[in-house]
Design an enzyme around this catalytic site. Structure first.
Site, PDB file in Angstrom:
ATOM      1  N   ARG A 102       0.884  -1.184   0.000  1.00  0.00           N
ATOM      2  CA  ARG A 102       0.000   0.000   0.000  1.00  0.00           C
ATOM      3  C   ARG A 102       0.906   1.215   0.000  1.00  0.00           C
ATOM      4  O   ARG A 102       1.701   1.415   0.919  1.00  0.00           O
ATOM      5  CB  ARG A 102      -0.893  -0.001   1.241  1.00  0.00           C
ATOM      6  CG  ARG A 102      -1.535   1.358   1.491  1.00  0.00           C
ATOM      7  CD  ARG A 102      -2.639   1.341   2.506  1.00  0.00           C
ATOM      8  NE  ARG A 102      -3.815   0.669   1.974  1.00  0.00           N
ATOM      9  CZ  ARG A 102      -5.020   0.749   2.517  1.00  0.00           C
ATOM     10  NH1 ARG A 102      -5.221   1.475   3.605  1.00  0.00           N
ATOM     11  NH2 ARG A 102      -6.036   0.112   1.991  1.00  0.00           N
ATOM     12  N   HIS A 129      -7.508   0.859  -6.298  1.00  0.00           N
ATOM     13  CA  HIS A 129      -7.669  -0.009  -5.129  1.00  0.00           C
ATOM     14  C   HIS A 129      -8.337  -1.316  -5.587  1.00  0.00           C
ATOM     15  O   HIS A 129      -9.501  -1.576  -5.282  1.00  0.00           O
ATOM     16  CB  HIS A 129      -8.512   0.714  -4.070  1.00  0.00           C
ATOM     17  CG  HIS A 129      -8.414   0.130  -2.696  1.00  0.00           C
ATOM     18  ND1 HIS A 129      -7.632  -0.968  -2.396  1.00  0.00           N
ATOM     19  CD2 HIS A 129      -9.012   0.489  -1.526  1.00  0.00           C
ATOM     20  CE1 HIS A 129      -7.749  -1.253  -1.098  1.00  0.00           C
ATOM     21  NE2 HIS A 129      -8.577  -0.393  -0.558  1.00  0.00           N
ATOM     22  N   GLN A 132     -10.109  -3.834  -3.030  1.00  0.00           N
ATOM     23  CA  GLN A 132     -11.397  -3.366  -2.523  1.00  0.00           C
ATOM     24  C   GLN A 132     -12.497  -3.648  -3.535  1.00  0.00           C
ATOM     25  O   GLN A 132     -13.587  -4.122  -3.183  1.00  0.00           O
ATOM     26  CB  GLN A 132     -11.317  -1.858  -2.237  1.00  0.00           C
ATOM     27  CG  GLN A 132     -12.631  -1.260  -1.751  1.00  0.00           C
ATOM     28  CD  GLN A 132     -13.046  -1.756  -0.383  1.00  0.00           C
ATOM     29  OE1 GLN A 132     -12.282  -1.697   0.560  1.00  0.00           O
ATOM     30  NE2 GLN A 132     -14.276  -2.258  -0.259  1.00  0.00           N
ATOM     31  N   ASP A 219     -17.130   7.435  -1.128  1.00  0.00           N
ATOM     32  CA  ASP A 219     -15.831   7.347  -0.447  1.00  0.00           C
ATOM     33  C   ASP A 219     -15.544   8.736   0.128  1.00  0.00           C
ATOM     34  O   ASP A 219     -16.197   9.725  -0.238  1.00  0.00           O
ATOM     35  CB  ASP A 219     -14.754   6.923  -1.472  1.00  0.00           C
ATOM     36  CG  ASP A 219     -13.375   6.712  -0.852  1.00  0.00           C
ATOM     37  OD1 ASP A 219     -13.273   6.579   0.382  1.00  0.00           O
ATOM     38  OD2 ASP A 219     -12.390   6.685  -1.621  1.00  0.00           O
ATOM     39  N   CYS A 259     -16.253   1.877   0.943  1.00  0.00           N
ATOM     40  CA  CYS A 259     -15.030   1.102   1.213  1.00  0.00           C
ATOM     41  C   CYS A 259     -14.583   1.225   2.657  1.00  0.00           C
ATOM     42  O   CYS A 259     -13.872   0.359   3.156  1.00  0.00           O
ATOM     43  CB  CYS A 259     -13.922   1.543   0.259  1.00  0.00           C
ATOM     44  SG  CYS A 259     -13.606   3.310   0.300  1.00  0.00           S
ATOM     45  N   ARG A 287     -13.601  -8.410   1.989  1.00  0.00           N
ATOM     46  CA  ARG A 287     -12.177  -8.142   1.740  1.00  0.00           C
ATOM     47  C   ARG A 287     -11.364  -9.392   2.048  1.00  0.00           C
ATOM     48  O   ARG A 287     -10.423  -9.732   1.340  1.00  0.00           O
ATOM     49  CB  ARG A 287     -11.686  -6.978   2.620  1.00  0.00           C
ATOM     50  CG  ARG A 287     -12.270  -5.615   2.310  1.00  0.00           C
ATOM     51  CD  ARG A 287     -11.839  -5.088   0.963  1.00  0.00           C
ATOM     52  NE  ARG A 287     -10.383  -5.045   0.810  1.00  0.00           N
ATOM     53  CZ  ARG A 287      -9.588  -4.064   1.246  1.00  0.00           C
ATOM     54  NH1 ARG A 287     -10.113  -3.013   1.836  1.00  0.00           N
ATOM     55  NH2 ARG A 287      -8.277  -4.102   1.048  1.00  0.00           N
TER      56      ARG A 287
HETATM   57  N1  NVA Z   1      -9.846   6.966  -1.212  1.00  0.00           N
HETATM   58  C1  NVA Z   1      -9.476   6.450   0.088  1.00  0.00           C
HETATM   59  C2  NVA Z   1      -9.738   4.996   0.169  1.00  0.00           C
HETATM   60  C3  NVA Z   1      -9.452   4.372   1.508  1.00  0.00           C
HETATM   61  C4  NVA Z   1      -9.704   2.909   1.521  1.00  0.00           C
HETATM   62  C5  NVA Z   1      -8.008   6.751   0.347  1.00  0.00           C
HETATM   63  O1  NVA Z   1      -7.201   6.577  -0.562  1.00  0.00           O
HETATM   64  O2  NVA Z   1      -7.669   7.182   1.455  1.00  0.00           O
HETATM   65  N1   CP Z   2     -11.105   0.051   2.619  1.00  0.00           N
HETATM   66  C1   CP Z   2      -9.829  -0.059   3.034  1.00  0.00           C
HETATM   67  O1   CP Z   2      -8.909  -0.308   2.259  1.00  0.00           O
HETATM   68  O2   CP Z   2      -9.677   0.088   4.383  1.00  0.00           O
HETATM   69  P1   CP Z   2      -8.305   0.275   5.152  1.00  0.00           P
HETATM   70  O3   CP Z   2      -7.752   1.612   4.753  1.00  0.00           O
HETATM   71  O4   CP Z   2      -8.695   0.222   6.598  1.00  0.00           O
HETATM   72  O5   CP Z   2      -7.376  -0.836   4.783  1.00  0.00           O
END
Ligand code: NVA
Ligand code: CP
Length: 300
Positions: A102, A129, A132, A219, A259, A287
């Site tokens: 990540r 993502h 997800q 989101d 998400c 997930r």
């Molecule tokens: N758009 C959000 C998704 C989190 C799962 C982010 O990138 O923070």
């Molecule tokens: N939706 C998601 O990826 O959650 P986290 O940021 O908690 O991993």
């Protein structure tokens, strides 16, 4: 399938194959049937951003598959002090059987795959993502029975979630509408590809975009790494909220997905969130199943 870097790398058949395996693994777990397909395998999990769901579901998933997972915060490994991705990739490839990462730049994930010799799974970048959205598709199929003819409407920032939802939903046969301010459109190349399907629109009017939707998705307005833009984004996204007015124009039985983490009274009202909590938390559970399926597909 060697890696999961982005959904556009996968065919419809590969996506459906992952979802079928995810359903099977979900059922096996429910029935207490052993499924240690990755016995003895080791997954490294590099995190340059926070996580609840991704970290816990990968770690638990690897354990349930008979393997082990190592949490590697980029603050604690030399990557965070400037060791290049190409060297990190070649070193970790000699210890591990797979890496979940990540991070910010999609190019870092692609480089890890290019320089390493083990499977790489994208656990979120600024661009996309995919894990997800595989869980989202599993949830939609589970609750709606099929994808064909179903419409998903995404409300909010044309961010990583929007990019992956467009690709994933269109590939499996759904139609997609995006409601976002002009300044915050999804990736231009993804939109150009999406427009060719004839099942895609990106407009500024939320109610118009939500008409006839079978799934409404939203989101956060400010993603990880955009904290300094929070105040500006609150102004720009005012009105881009999933609320009763938006839900009123959707199809009967319309699902709501998020998400997570969710910011109540910003991108979604607390009322709509709680009315659809069963869908949202099934999505969060999925997930685990979807990622176990991805790990089996790339690491077995
Ligand atoms: N758009 C959000 C998704 C989190 C799962 C982010 O990138 O923070
Ligand atoms: N939706 C998601 O990826 O959650 P986290 O940021 O908690 O991993």
């Amino acid at each position: 399938m060697k890696n999961l870097l982005k959904l556009s790398d996968l065919s419809k058949e590969e996506i459906i194959g992952i979802l079928d395996l995810a359903d099977d693994l979900k059922e096996k777990r429910k029935q207490g049937i052993e499924h240690k397909y990755l016995a003895g395998k080791k997954l490294g999990m590099i995190f340059s951003k926070s996580s609840t769901r991704t970290r816990v579901s990968f770690e638990v998933g690897m354990y349930e598959l008979g393997g082990t997972a190592l949490f590697l915060s980029s603050n604690d490994i030399q990557l965070g002090r400037g060791e290049p991705i190409c060297d990190t990739a070649r070193v970790l490839s000699r210890y591990l059987d797979g890496i979940m990462i990540r991070t910010f730049a999609q190019s870092d994930v692609e480089d890890l795959a290019k320089f390493g010799s083990i499977p790489i799974i994208n656990g979120l970048t600024d661009y996309c993502h995919p894990c997800q959205v595989l869980a989202d598709l599993q949830t939609i199929r589970e609750m709606k029975g099929s994808f064909e003819g179903k419409k998903l409407c995404f409300v909010g920032d044309g961010n990583n979630m929007a990019n992956s939802l467009i690709v994933g939903c269109l590939k499996v046969g759904m139609s997609v509408s995006i409601a976002c301010p002009d300044k915050y459109k999804p990736d231009a190349e993804i939109m150009a590809w999406a427009e060719k399907t004839g099942r895609f629109e990106c407009i500024t009017d939320v109610v118009e975009a939500a008409k006839g939707a079978d799934v409404v998705y939203t989101d956060v307005w400010a993603s990880m790494g955009q904290e300094s833009e929070k105040a500006q984004r609150e102004k720009d996204f005012a009105g881009y909220q999933v609320n009763d007015e938006v839900m009123a124009v959707t199809n009967e039985g319309c699902m709501v997905l998020h998400c997570l983490p969710a910011h109540r009274e910003e991108e979604i009202t607390a009322k709509v969130f709680e009315e659809h909590a069963n869908e949202i938390f099934e999505e969060a559970e999925n997930r685990l199943h979807a990622q176990k399926a991805v790990m089996v597909k790339v690491m077995l």
